[in-house]
Design an enzyme around this catalytic site. Structure first.
Site, PDB file in Angstrom:
ATOM      1  N   GLY A  11     -75.458-103.638  87.064  1.00 41.42           N
ATOM      2  CA  GLY A  11     -75.821-105.060  86.949  1.00 41.42           C
ATOM      3  C   GLY A  11     -77.119-105.332  87.687  1.00 41.42           C
ATOM      4  O   GLY A  11     -77.258-104.931  88.840  1.00 41.42           O
ATOM      5  N   ARG A  25     -95.198 -98.515  96.671  1.00 43.19           N
ATOM      6  CA  ARG A  25     -96.376 -98.626  97.535  1.00 43.19           C
ATOM      7  C   ARG A  25     -96.214 -97.845  98.839  1.00 43.19           C
ATOM      8  O   ARG A  25     -97.173 -97.267  99.338  1.00 43.19           O
ATOM      9  CB  ARG A  25     -96.705-100.099  97.790  1.00 43.19           C
ATOM     10  N   ARG A  72     -75.893 -99.643  81.739  1.00 47.58           N
ATOM     11  CA  ARG A  72     -74.666 -98.950  82.134  1.00 47.58           C
ATOM     12  C   ARG A  72     -74.523 -97.785  81.172  1.00 47.58           C
ATOM     13  O   ARG A  72     -74.719 -97.949  79.972  1.00 47.58           O
ATOM     14  CB  ARG A  72     -73.474 -99.905  82.062  1.00 47.58           C
ATOM     15  N   ASP A 103     -72.110-100.636  93.398  1.00 46.00           N
ATOM     16  CA  ASP A 103     -71.105 -99.644  93.746  1.00 46.00           C
ATOM     17  C   ASP A 103     -71.052 -98.468  92.751  1.00 46.00           C
ATOM     18  O   ASP A 103     -71.072 -97.302  93.141  1.00 46.00           O
ATOM     19  CB  ASP A 103     -69.777-100.417  93.782  1.00 46.00           C
ATOM     20  N   ILE A 127     -75.251-108.695  93.229  1.00 42.40           N
ATOM     21  CA  ILE A 127     -74.991-110.054  93.735  1.00 42.40           C
ATOM     22  C   ILE A 127     -73.612-110.161  94.382  1.00 42.40           C
ATOM     23  O   ILE A 127     -73.339-111.116  95.093  1.00 42.40           O
ATOM     24  CB  ILE A 127     -75.121-111.118  92.615  1.00 42.40           C
ATOM     25  N   ASP A 128     -72.725-109.182  94.139  1.00 41.65           N
ATOM     26  CA  ASP A 128     -71.318-109.314  94.557  1.00 41.65           C
ATOM     27  C   ASP A 128     -71.092-109.197  96.072  1.00 41.65           C
ATOM     28  O   ASP A 128     -70.075-109.659  96.576  1.00 41.65           O
ATOM     29  CB  ASP A 128     -70.453-108.251  93.859  1.00 41.65           C
ATOM     30  N   GLY A 186     -69.280-127.382 100.156  1.00 41.65           N
ATOM     31  CA  GLY A 186     -68.314-128.417 100.551  1.00 41.65           C
ATOM     32  C   GLY A 186     -67.154-128.560  99.583  1.00 41.65           C
ATOM     33  O   GLY A 186     -66.701-129.677  99.305  1.00 41.65           O
ATOM     34  N   ARG A 244     -62.460-130.801  84.574  1.00 43.81           N
ATOM     35  CA  ARG A 244     -63.525-130.164  83.786  1.00 43.81           C
ATOM     36  C   ARG A 244     -63.787-128.767  84.361  1.00 43.81           C
ATOM     37  O   ARG A 244     -63.600-128.545  85.559  1.00 43.81           O
ATOM     38  CB  ARG A 244     -64.819-130.973  83.842  1.00 43.81           C
ATOM     39  N   GLN A 252     -76.165-116.758  87.362  1.00 43.12           N
ATOM     40  CA  GLN A 252     -76.099-116.352  88.780  1.00 43.12           C
ATOM     41  C   GLN A 252     -76.880-115.057  89.047  1.00 43.12           C
ATOM     42  O   GLN A 252     -77.161-114.719  90.184  1.00 43.12           O
ATOM     43  CB  GLN A 252     -74.642-116.109  89.194  1.00 43.12           C
TER      44      GLN A 252
END
Ligand code: ADP
Ligand code: F6P
Length: 320
Positions: A11, A25, A72, A103, A127-128, A186, A244, A252
């Site tokens: 990912g 570089r 993948r 991972d 991102i996980d 919040g 909703r 994300q």
């Protein structure tokens, strides 16, 4: 060591470009040649190698995704695929490899090291934030900031209509993104795979909050516990709330990396090249407290990264 290669695999995440730029570089400044392999292990099998110069990584530090592209590859999990990849590494005279990914990608890197003796260093990019040994992986901070912007927007409309929103966030089997975005956004409640939840209790809490005058409720659902749509039906039916659902999905994973991710990726990329000169092999670079450290891939892949229990307590306390 004369020539190294770099891949991005699995990912994608914001900051991968910054990491590639830093690897290229730093390596060139130390007299090395650098090859980029397109599309991760898939490209390694298919021989998609290209020489990278300093100018090739200009103007990418601010871009999300990965200009080397990612993939993948089921074939790489087989011996046949791995041997094909090794042939190409030899054909292009690659002395060492840097793997940027999650991972699974690091698991592939360890196979190359253990089974075929390839000199490999991994950089955690996902991102996980589920990779053991590093406080943060590249991409996590940007993803969290993206999630928070979405929660803030939903908050506005939810408050106007006295609605209950369930917001599903990514993270695979890890609740880190959900927990942190619940704290920073919040939220009234968070459902994560690491902690048992009690729907009736959450419904009671939300009812109480409405009675106290609150005009909206936000519940963060980690994808690892199931679909927000399914939970939404339960909250609507048992709680009687006007509900909703928003599934944030792949938005994300995109976007321009934050300052934190650009600097983390830059530090990790430079450190990965440096440690290759010191003989690192089968290691992952890691952020521990404020420092760059090395952790053995064997350990990274064996152990499970735990959520900080004080964060769980804070989330529970502040949402009451
Ligand atoms: P991520 O790196 O984001 O966790 P994946 O779990 O899909 O993504 O892994 C990316 C790729 O790494 C896989 O498609 C496969 O090519 C390789 N990989 C994953 N696990 C293994 C394994 N056990 N052995 C060899 N290669 C693996
Ligand atoms: O590992 C990163 C991640 O975005 C997870 O949070 C999510 O479960 C998965 O990848 C989605 O994978 P794909 O891009 O194949 O849909």
């Amino acid at each position: 060591m004369k020539r190294i290669a770099v891949i991005t695999s699995g990912g994608d995440c914001p900051g991968m470009n910054a990491a590639i730029r830093s690897v290229v570089r730093t390596a060139i400044s130390k007299g090395l040649e650098v090859y980029g392999i397109e599309q991760g292990y898939k490209g390694m099998i298919e021989g998609k190698f290209k020489k990278l110069e300093s100018k090739d990584v200009a103007n990418i530090i601010q871009r999300g995704g990965t200009f080397l592209r990612s993939a993948r590859s089921e074939r790489f999990k087989t011996e046949d695929g791995q041997k094909e990849a090794i042939k190409n590494l030899e054909r292009f005279n690659i002395d060492a490899l840097i793997v940027i990914g999650g991972d699974g990608s690091l698991r592939g890197a360890n196979v190359l090291c253990k089974k075929y003796g390839v000199k490999v260093v991994g950089i955690p990019g996902s991102i996980d934030n589920d990779i053991y040994g590093t406080d943060m992986s590249i991409g996590v901070d940007t993803a969290l900031n993206t999630i928070i912007r979405c929660i803030d927007s939903i908050n506005d409309t939810a408050s106007s209509h006295d609605r209950t929103f369930l917001i599903e966030v990514m993270g695979r089997n890890c609740g880190y993104l959900a927990l942190m975005s619940a704290i920073a956004g919040g939220a009234e409640a968070v459902l994560i795979p690491e902690v048992p939840y009690n729907i009736e209790r959450i419904i009671e809490k939300i009812k109480r909050r409405y009675e106290e005058g609150k005009t909206r409720s936000i519940i963060i659902v980690a994808e690892g516990v199931g679909s927000a749509y399914d939970f939404g039906k339960v909250f609507g039916m048992i709680g009687g709330f006007e509900t909703r659902i928003t599934v944030l999905g792949h938005l994300q994973r995109g976007g321009s990396p934050t300052v934190f991710d650009r600097t983390l990726a830059t530090r990790m990329g430079a450190f990965a090249v440096e440690v290759l000169f010191d003989g690192a092999c089968g290691d992952m670079v890691a952020l521990q407290k404020t420092k760059m450290e090395l952790v053995k891939l064997d350990e990274v892949l064996l152990k499970r990264k735990e959520l900080d229990p004080t964060l769980l307590e804070i989330a529970e306390m502040l949402s009451n």
